[in-house]
Write an enzyme that holds these catalytic residues in place. Structure first.
Site, mmCIF file in Angstrom:
data_model
loop_
_atom_site.group_PDB
_atom_site.id
_atom_site.type_symbol
_atom_site.label_atom_id
_atom_site.label_comp_id
_atom_site.label_asym_id
_atom_site.label_seq_id
_atom_site.Cartn_x
_atom_site.Cartn_y
_atom_site.Cartn_z
ATOM 1 N N HIS A 1 0.834 -1.212 0.000
ATOM 2 C CA HIS A 1 0.000 0.000 0.000
ATOM 3 C C HIS A 1 0.868 1.262 0.000
ATOM 4 C CE1 HIS A 1 -3.503 -2.528 0.955
ATOM 5 N NE2 HIS A 1 -2.696 -3.138 1.805
ATOM 6 N N SER B 1 15.547 20.114 -18.382
ATOM 7 C CA SER B 1 14.398 20.991 -18.589
ATOM 8 C C SER B 1 14.794 22.150 -19.486
ATOM 9 C CB SER B 1 13.896 21.521 -17.237
ATOM 10 O OG SER B 1 13.024 22.618 -17.420
ATOM 11 N N LYS C 1 17.135 20.570 -13.371
ATOM 12 C CA LYS C 1 16.335 19.353 -13.519
ATOM 13 C C LYS C 1 17.108 18.201 -14.175
ATOM 14 C CE LYS C 1 12.655 18.765 -12.638
ATOM 15 N NZ LYS C 1 11.466 19.043 -13.445
ATOM 16 N N GLU D 1 9.230 7.482 -17.549
ATOM 17 C CA GLU D 1 7.920 8.114 -17.764
ATOM 18 C C GLU D 1 7.342 7.724 -19.121
ATOM 19 O OE1 GLU D 1 8.746 12.080 -15.023
ATOM 20 O OE2 GLU D 1 8.863 12.227 -17.204
#
Length: 490
Positions: A163, A284, A290, A297
């Site tokens: 969980h 980025s 970044k 992703e």
């Protein structure tokens, strides 16, 4: 001899006109099915030889037909022959090319005894069987990268979660291997699928077979199939095996996506469990600091695309009556997209996994936090004669004390344990619970088959390596060679 750019149709004798421009645009499929050209030419060679054996092509005609098909293959390979706007599909285009080389009289004989129905049903099987082996090899490469990371992880302990909450300490290697096994099952699924799709529909004609005395078994052998489909209607019209491939592809995408999700979380500043190699990360356009896990992703996003391809195909198939219908043209784009997606995704994803670096110190520090050793307390109590129902409650009471003070379980005093276990254990026994309040002690005690103890994880790594070597036999096999038989298969 026909002009190379002259329109050719495979039907039309009973029609007073050609198709309307609107119908032609709707029917056109060369934009996606041209990739079947090599398989189509191979099928045409086998079919020409079947015509020769049946006495429908003389020896000289067969020789000239094979020479023409070889020349057509050369032109396809070098790009000098390609579909034109008027070609309805790859079969139409290739017949136009063959007639341009061999002439109308000889080139026109190849169509005897076959239909685009059995032709395309065979071609998609040939194409998928070949690419299934490519994808199997790539999945095994990813599994190997996870195995290598597991070996490198050694005895590093990390927080195991259920969980998404701290549950129990586990070895990092155990967590990584939990992602390797599903990938191996995906390859096993491809092998099992290949056993079913290893049947040629050639000779089924439009749906009822042929009357020309052709030998479908010989054609099947030449195209790498071990047998012929048992029912000509089923052979031309069923696409359950295409849908089954689509499921395996989608399942592989889901398995990769689940690992992606963990890597994305682990790579955040809050977790800081893993660092990705610069070569497998992006930056980025506006924020200089970044370093983004784009491969993970994209993998997570593309799993949705793979699922969508499967869902769309199943929706197409669900309402079709038995025997061929033009709806079945929709089967190819779904699996073509899946293969293209996986064959680009897997090498990048494997590179990311192979080069990522874990922060062992941070993992070790976090492993026992969040009261992750509470189960060990309960099980220690059970070993000391306390029924589990009470042991669960007593361990929970220890958690409550520590949580109220902002402490961890190992911060509790002897008096805390004596008080918590009062009535169940003697006062001198209660403090001995500290012997299980360590991550490595917890991990090493879970030494049943499949458990997270170091020795057991080493066993599964050895087993996984052996499984990879066994499965590589399929990935390294050729779909047009001797049939691959998995150990224990029938």
């Amino acid at each position: 001899m026909a002009d190379n750019n002259e329109h050719l149709a495979l039907w039309g004798g009973r029609f007073t006109s050609g198709p309307s421009p609107e119908l032609a645009r709707l029917s056109k499929s060369t934009q996606f099915d041209w990739r079947l050209a090599d398989d189509d030419i191979a099928g045409s060679r086998a079919h020409a030889r079947a015509l020769g054996r049946a006495g429908l092509l003389s020896a000289d005609e067969l020789k000239r037909m094979e020479d023409a098909l070889d020349e057509l293959q050369r032109r396809v390979d070098d790009g000098s022959f390609a579909p034109i706007e008027d070609d309805e599909d790859e079969a139409t285009a290739l017949e136009r090319g063959l007639i341009d080389i061999a002439g109308d009289e000889l080139g026109g004989k190849l169509r005897a005894g076959r239909s685009r129905n059995d032709q395309i049903a065979c071609l998609i099987r040939m194409w998928l069987r070949r690419h299934a082996r490519v994808i199997a090899g790539q999945l095994l490469g990813l599994a190997n990268a996870l195995i290598a990371q597991s070996e490198k992880a050694g005895k590093t302990v990390m927080p195991g979660r259920t969980h998404m909450q701290h549950a129990q300490p586990v070895l990092l290697a155990h967590q990584l291997m939990a992602h390797a096994w599903p990938l191996l099952r995906d390859v096993q699924r491809l092998i099992d699928w290949d056993r079913r799709i290893n049947a040629s529909p050639y000779g089924s004609g439009a749906l009822a077979g042929n009357t020309l005395g052709l030998d479908p078994e010989a054609v099947a052998r030449e195209l790498g199939f071990s047998r012929v489909t048992d029912n000509s209607i089923d052979g031309t019209a069923s696409r359950d095996l295409v849908a089954e491939f689509a499921f395996v592809a989608a399942m592989a995408g889901v398995d990769i996506s689940r690992l992606s999700e963990e890597i994305i979380i682990w790579n955040t500043q809050e977790f800081a469990f893993v660092k990705l190699d610069d070569g497998y990360s992006t930056g980025s356009s506006i924020m200089p600091q970044k370093k983004n896990p784009d491969i993970a992703e994209l993998a997570r996003g593309k799993s949705g695309r793979l699922i969508g391809d499967l869902t769309g195909l199943l929706a197409t198939l669900k309402g079709l009556p038995t025997a061929y219908a033009r709806d079945l043209q929709e089967d190819k784009e779904a699996v073509f997209d899946q293969v293209d997606t996986l064959e680009v995704l897997l090498p990048a994803f494997t590179g990311m996994v192979a080069t990522m670096r874990f922060d062992a110190d941070r993992l070790e520090a976090e492993a026992p936090t969040g009261f992750a050793l509470a189960t060990d307390i309960a099980e220690w109590l059970v070993k000391n004669g306390v029924p589990f129902r009470h042991a669960h409650e007593l361990s929970g009471a220890c958690v409550k004390i520590a949580e109220g003070r902002g402490q961890e379980l190992w911060d509790l005093t002897d008096d805390d344990f004596i008080g918590a276990f009062n009535g169940f254990l003697p006062a001198d026994k209660a403090p001995q619970v500290r012997e299980v309040l360590s991550s490595h002690g917890s991990v090493n005690s879970r030494n049943g088959k499949g458990g997270t103890a170091y020795g057991r994880v080493r066993e599964q790594i050895v087993d996984a390596k052996a499984e990879v070597e066994e499965l590589k036999l399929f990935a390294d096999s050729t779909s047009d060679g001797p049939a691959y038989k998995a150990p224990g298969s029938f």
